[in-house]
Design a protein around this motif. Structure first.
Motif, PDB file in Angstrom:
ATOM      1  N   GLY A 113       0.824  -1.205   0.000  1.00  0.00           N
ATOM      2  CA  GLY A 113       0.000   0.000   0.000  1.00  0.00           C
ATOM      3  C   GLY A 113       0.854   1.249   0.000  1.00  0.00           C
ATOM      4  N   GLY A 114       1.929   1.241   0.814  1.00  0.00           N
ATOM      5  CA  GLY A 114       2.822   2.385   0.837  1.00  0.00           C
ATOM      6  C   GLY A 114       3.486   2.623  -0.504  1.00  0.00           C
ATOM      7  N   LEU A 115       3.919   1.539  -1.122  1.00  0.00           N
ATOM      8  CA  LEU A 115       4.534   1.665  -2.435  1.00  0.00           C
ATOM      9  C   LEU A 115       3.543   2.170  -3.466  1.00  0.00           C
ATOM     10  CD1 LEU A 115       6.701  -1.593  -2.506  1.00  0.00           C
ATOM     11  CD2 LEU A 115       7.507   0.752  -2.228  1.00  0.00           C
ATOM     12  N   LEU A 116       2.298   1.693  -3.351  1.00  0.00           N
ATOM     13  CA  LEU A 116       1.279   2.152  -4.292  1.00  0.00           C
ATOM     14  C   LEU A 116       0.999   3.638  -4.109  1.00  0.00           C
ATOM     15  CD1 LEU A 116      -1.282  -0.797  -4.243  1.00  0.00           C
ATOM     16  CD2 LEU A 116       0.154  -0.081  -6.162  1.00  0.00           C
ATOM     17  N   VAL A 117       0.930   4.079  -2.843  1.00  0.00           N
ATOM     18  CA  VAL A 117       0.695   5.493  -2.583  1.00  0.00           C
ATOM     19  C   VAL A 117       1.833   6.326  -3.159  1.00  0.00           C
ATOM     20  CG1 VAL A 117       0.602   7.256  -0.767  1.00  0.00           C
ATOM     21  CG2 VAL A 117      -0.743   5.154  -0.552  1.00  0.00           C
ATOM     22  N   TRP A 118       3.097   5.858  -2.944  1.00  0.00           N
ATOM     23  CA  TRP A 118       4.249   6.563  -3.500  1.00  0.00           C
ATOM     24  C   TRP A 118       4.167   6.618  -5.022  1.00  0.00           C
ATOM     25  CZ3 TRP A 118       8.130   9.715  -2.654  1.00  0.00           C
ATOM     26  CH2 TRP A 118       9.201   9.736  -3.536  1.00  0.00           C
ATOM     27  N   GLY A 119       3.846   5.480  -5.629  1.00  0.00           N
ATOM     28  CA  GLY A 119       3.754   5.428  -7.084  1.00  0.00           C
ATOM     29  C   GLY A 119       2.649   6.322  -7.612  1.00  0.00           C
ATOM     30  N   ILE A 120       1.495   6.303  -6.926  1.00  0.00           N
ATOM     31  CA  ILE A 120       0.383   7.150  -7.345  1.00  0.00           C
ATOM     32  C   ILE A 120       0.761   8.613  -7.213  1.00  0.00           C
ATOM     33  CG2 ILE A 120      -1.954   7.889  -6.720  1.00  0.00           C
ATOM     34  CD1 ILE A 120      -2.483   4.936  -5.931  1.00  0.00           C
ATOM     35  N   TRP A 121       1.449   8.967  -6.110  1.00  0.00           N
ATOM     36  CA  TRP A 121       1.856  10.358  -5.909  1.00  0.00           C
ATOM     37  C   TRP A 121       2.793  10.810  -7.010  1.00  0.00           C
ATOM     38  CZ3 TRP A 121       6.587  12.776  -4.856  1.00  0.00           C
ATOM     39  CH2 TRP A 121       6.489  14.117  -4.477  1.00  0.00           C
ATOM     40  N   MET A 122       3.776   9.958  -7.334  1.00  0.00           N
ATOM     41  CA  MET A 122       4.727  10.318  -8.381  1.00  0.00           C
ATOM     42  C   MET A 122       4.029  10.454  -9.730  1.00  0.00           C
ATOM     43  SD  MET A 122       7.730  10.837  -7.195  1.00  0.00           S
ATOM     44  CE  MET A 122       8.751  10.704  -8.659  1.00  0.00           C
ATOM     45  N   ASN A 123       3.142   9.508 -10.021  1.00  0.00           N
ATOM     46  CA  ASN A 123       2.477   9.520 -11.325  1.00  0.00           C
ATOM     47  C   ASN A 123       1.412  10.608 -11.436  1.00  0.00           C
ATOM     48  OD1 ASN A 123       3.971   7.369 -12.394  1.00  0.00           O
ATOM     49  ND2 ASN A 123       2.612   5.855 -11.471  1.00  0.00           N
ATOM     50  N   SER A 124       0.948  11.099 -10.272  1.00  0.00           N
ATOM     51  CA  SER A 124      -0.107  12.115 -10.306  1.00  0.00           C
ATOM     52  C   SER A 124       0.449  13.525 -10.464  1.00  0.00           C
ATOM     53  CB  SER A 124      -0.948  12.047  -9.022  1.00  0.00           C
ATOM     54  OG  SER A 124      -0.166  12.401  -7.893  1.00  0.00           O
ATOM     55  N   LYS A 125       1.779  13.677 -10.359  1.00  0.00           N
ATOM     56  CA  LYS A 125       2.368  15.000 -10.529  1.00  0.00           C
ATOM     57  C   LYS A 125       2.144  15.474 -11.958  1.00  0.00           C
ATOM     58  CE  LYS A 125       6.226  16.021  -8.539  1.00  0.00           C
ATOM     59  NZ  LYS A 125       7.650  16.038  -8.115  1.00  0.00           N
ATOM     60  N   PRO A 126       1.720  16.712 -12.130  1.00  0.00           N
ATOM     61  CA  PRO A 126       1.434  17.195 -13.493  1.00  0.00           C
ATOM     62  C   PRO A 126       2.702  17.284 -14.330  1.00  0.00           C
ATOM     63  CG  PRO A 126       1.369  18.991 -11.912  1.00  0.00           C
ATOM     64  CD  PRO A 126       1.485  17.733 -11.105  1.00  0.00           C
ATOM     65  N   GLU A 127       2.532  17.094 -15.612  1.00  0.00           N
ATOM     66  CA  GLU A 127       3.645  17.239 -16.548  1.00  0.00           C
ATOM     67  C   GLU A 127       3.696  18.695 -17.024  1.00  0.00           C
ATOM     68  OE1 GLU A 127       5.932  15.052 -17.567  1.00  0.00           O
ATOM     69  OE2 GLU A 127       5.156  13.488 -16.247  1.00  0.00           O
ATOM     70  N   TYR A 128       4.876  19.282 -16.977  1.00  0.00           N
ATOM     71  CA  TYR A 128       5.059  20.660 -17.423  1.00  0.00           C
ATOM     72  C   TYR A 128       5.830  20.666 -18.736  1.00  0.00           C
ATOM     73  CZ  TYR A 128       3.683  22.089 -12.708  1.00  0.00           C
ATOM     74  OH  TYR A 128       2.992  22.283 -11.535  1.00  0.00           O
ATOM     75  N   GLU A 129       5.506  21.616 -19.561  1.00  0.00           N
ATOM     76  CA  GLU A 129       6.228  21.759 -20.823  1.00  0.00           C
ATOM     77  C   GLU A 129       7.669  22.177 -20.538  1.00  0.00           C
ATOM     78  OE1 GLU A 129       5.946  24.258 -25.051  1.00  0.00           O
ATOM     79  OE2 GLU A 129       4.402  24.493 -23.497  1.00  0.00           O
ATOM     80  N   GLU A 130       8.601  21.557 -21.242  1.00  0.00           N
ATOM     81  CA  GLU A 130      10.001  21.859 -21.012  1.00  0.00           C
ATOM     82  C   GLU A 130      10.448  23.038 -21.871  1.00  0.00           C
ATOM     83  OE1 GLU A 130      14.446  19.867 -21.485  1.00  0.00           O
ATOM     84  OE2 GLU A 130      12.675  18.566 -21.556  1.00  0.00           O
ATOM     85  N   HIS A 131      10.891  24.112 -21.211  1.00  0.00           N
ATOM     86  CA  HIS A 131      11.444  25.279 -21.890  1.00  0.00           C
ATOM     87  C   HIS A 131      12.939  25.331 -21.608  1.00  0.00           C
ATOM     88  CE1 HIS A 131       7.540  27.057 -22.965  1.00  0.00           C
ATOM     89  NE2 HIS A 131       7.119  26.658 -21.772  1.00  0.00           N
ATOM     90  N   THR A 132      13.733  25.523 -22.629  1.00  0.00           N
ATOM     91  CA  THR A 132      15.176  25.609 -22.456  1.00  0.00           C
ATOM     92  C   THR A 132      15.549  26.983 -21.906  1.00  0.00           C
ATOM     93  OG1 THR A 132      15.550  24.112 -24.307  1.00  0.00           O
ATOM     94  CG2 THR A 132      17.411  25.451 -23.602  1.00  0.00           C
ATOM     95  N   PRO A 133      16.295  27.032 -20.799  1.00  0.00           N
ATOM     96  CA  PRO A 133      16.666  28.324 -20.226  1.00  0.00           C
ATOM     97  C   PRO A 133      17.514  29.162 -21.181  1.00  0.00           C
ATOM     98  CG  PRO A 133      17.013  26.554 -18.646  1.00  0.00           C
ATOM     99  CD  PRO A 133      16.737  25.902 -19.961  1.00  0.00           C
ATOM    100  N   ALA A 134      17.422  30.478 -21.037  1.00  0.00           N
ATOM    101  CA  ALA A 134      18.293  31.377 -21.787  1.00  0.00           C
ATOM    102  C   ALA A 134      19.715  31.324 -21.232  1.00  0.00           C
ATOM    103  CB  ALA A 134      17.745  32.799 -21.720  1.00  0.00           C
ATOM    104  N   ALA A 135      19.844  30.969 -19.970  1.00  0.00           N
ATOM    105  CA  ALA A 135      21.162  30.853 -19.341  1.00  0.00           C
ATOM    106  C   ALA A 135      21.949  29.699 -19.957  1.00  0.00           C
ATOM    107  CB  ALA A 135      20.998  30.626 -17.840  1.00  0.00           C
ATOM    108  N   ARG A 136      23.264  29.701 -19.751  1.00  0.00           N
ATOM    109  CA  ARG A 136      24.081  28.582 -20.211  1.00  0.00           C
ATOM    110  C   ARG A 136      23.763  27.359 -19.362  1.00  0.00           C
ATOM    111  NH1 ARG A 136      29.782  28.680 -19.930  1.00  0.00           N
ATOM    112  NH2 ARG A 136      29.541  29.781 -17.949  1.00  0.00           N
ATOM    113  N   THR A 137      23.495  26.258 -20.024  1.00  0.00           N
ATOM    114  CA  THR A 137      23.178  25.016 -19.327  1.00  0.00           C
ATOM    115  C   THR A 137      23.889  23.851 -20.002  1.00  0.00           C
ATOM    116  OG1 THR A 137      21.174  24.688 -20.668  1.00  0.00           O
ATOM    117  CG2 THR A 137      20.909  25.822 -18.541  1.00  0.00           C
ATOM    118  N   THR A 138      23.957  22.733 -19.284  1.00  0.00           N
ATOM    119  CA  THR A 138      24.563  21.525 -19.836  1.00  0.00           C
ATOM    120  C   THR A 138      23.465  20.609 -20.369  1.00  0.00           C
ATOM    121  OG1 THR A 138      24.420  20.191 -17.813  1.00  0.00           O
ATOM    122  CG2 THR A 138      26.296  21.692 -18.023  1.00  0.00           C
ATOM    123  N   ASP A 139      23.882  19.585 -21.130  1.00  0.00           N
ATOM    124  CA  ASP A 139      22.886  18.630 -21.624  1.00  0.00           C
ATOM    125  C   ASP A 139      22.433  17.668 -20.541  1.00  0.00           C
ATOM    126  OD1 ASP A 139      25.159  17.116 -21.378  1.00  0.00           O
ATOM    127  OD2 ASP A 139      25.302  16.543 -23.488  1.00  0.00           O
TER     128      ASP A 139
END
Length: 245
Positions: free
Chosen positions: A44-70
């Motif tokens: 049950g604990g694992l299921l709750v953890w899995g549900i919590w992780m999977n329930s997090k909304p997906e955000y669109e990925e925007h590349t920062p203007a700052a210098r970043t690594t791959d």
């Protein structure tokens, strides 16, 4: 001994054996039930953890203007020695690490001997009572990186100076913005970046990359030229890499 007495003894022995077997059966049933109950709790604990992780909304990925690594690091400096720091803004040990080494890191950056790649993670989102503070703070810090490397470093230190306790709701978005504008001097474009949650997706992908492909399981994690080093030996290892170059 008479026949009736022998029959009585046999009946008594049989009854004692029956009671022993019944008690043993009850014991096995109880032990089995406890084991099943523990397994149910664990699953049950694992299921709750899995549900919590999977329930997090997906955000669109925007590349920062700052210098970043791959590998989703914010680049600070231009030196030959590559330092990767994996941090979480709700992590007390990260706060201690930054307090211990911030001045030294700044001196290496100023001297042009290192490039420090900060990886703002969200491992401790689960410890902010559903507000996902680590993600929000990390995204705000990446917005600060767009304003400049020094602004990122200053905002990072300001966030640690105002670090909320684990298992609290963390700072609100208004508080994150107040710290940036009043303590660091970030402008309206930075505030809009924070309010738009522009880099929540980038942080989300960076967290998955760090905890997956890059094998990071805790914060702070420090790497020098790709090799994980002990936090207590961080300055020594970086200086050794500088001297060897």
């Amino acid at each position: 001994m008479g026949k009736s007495n022998r029959n009585t003894d046999r009946r008594q022995a049989a009854e004692a054996l029956r009671k022993q077997q019944a008690a043993e059966a009850r014991r096995r049933k109880i032990v089995f039930g406890v084991a099943i109950g523990a397994a149910v709790v664990l699953i049950g604990g694992l299921l709750v953890w899995g549900i919590w992780m999977n329930s997090k909304p997906e955000y669109e990925e925007h590349t920062p203007a700052a210098r970043t690594t791959d590998t989703y690091g914010v680049q600070i400096g231009d030196g030959p020695v590559q330092v990767d720091l994996y941090i979480d803004y709700m992590c007390p040990a990260c706060n201690q690490f930054e307090s211990a080494y911030a001045e030294q890191i700044q001196s290496w950056v100023d001297a042009g001997t290192v490039t420090v790649n900060y990886h703002p993670l969200a491992i401790l989102d689960r410890l902010s009572n559903g507000t996902e503070y680590s993600s929000r703070a990390a995204a705000a810090a990446v917005c600060a990186a767009d304003a400049g490397e020094q602004q990122f470093l200053d905002y990072t230190l300001a966030l640690y100076a105002n670090q909320p306790a684990e298992n609290s709701e963390g700072l609100s978005d208004d508080e994150l913005i107040r710290i940036g504008t009043e303590d660091v001097g970030l402008d309206a474009s930075w505030q809009s970046c924070v309010e738009d949650e522009r880099y929540r997706g980038w942080v989300q992908e960076g967290n998955a990359s760090a905890t997956g492909d890059q094998g990071v399981s805790a914060t702070p994690t420090a790497k020098v030229d790709g090799e994980v080093v002990q936090n207590s030996e961080f300055a020594e290892k970086v200086q050794a890499a500088i001297d060897a170059g």
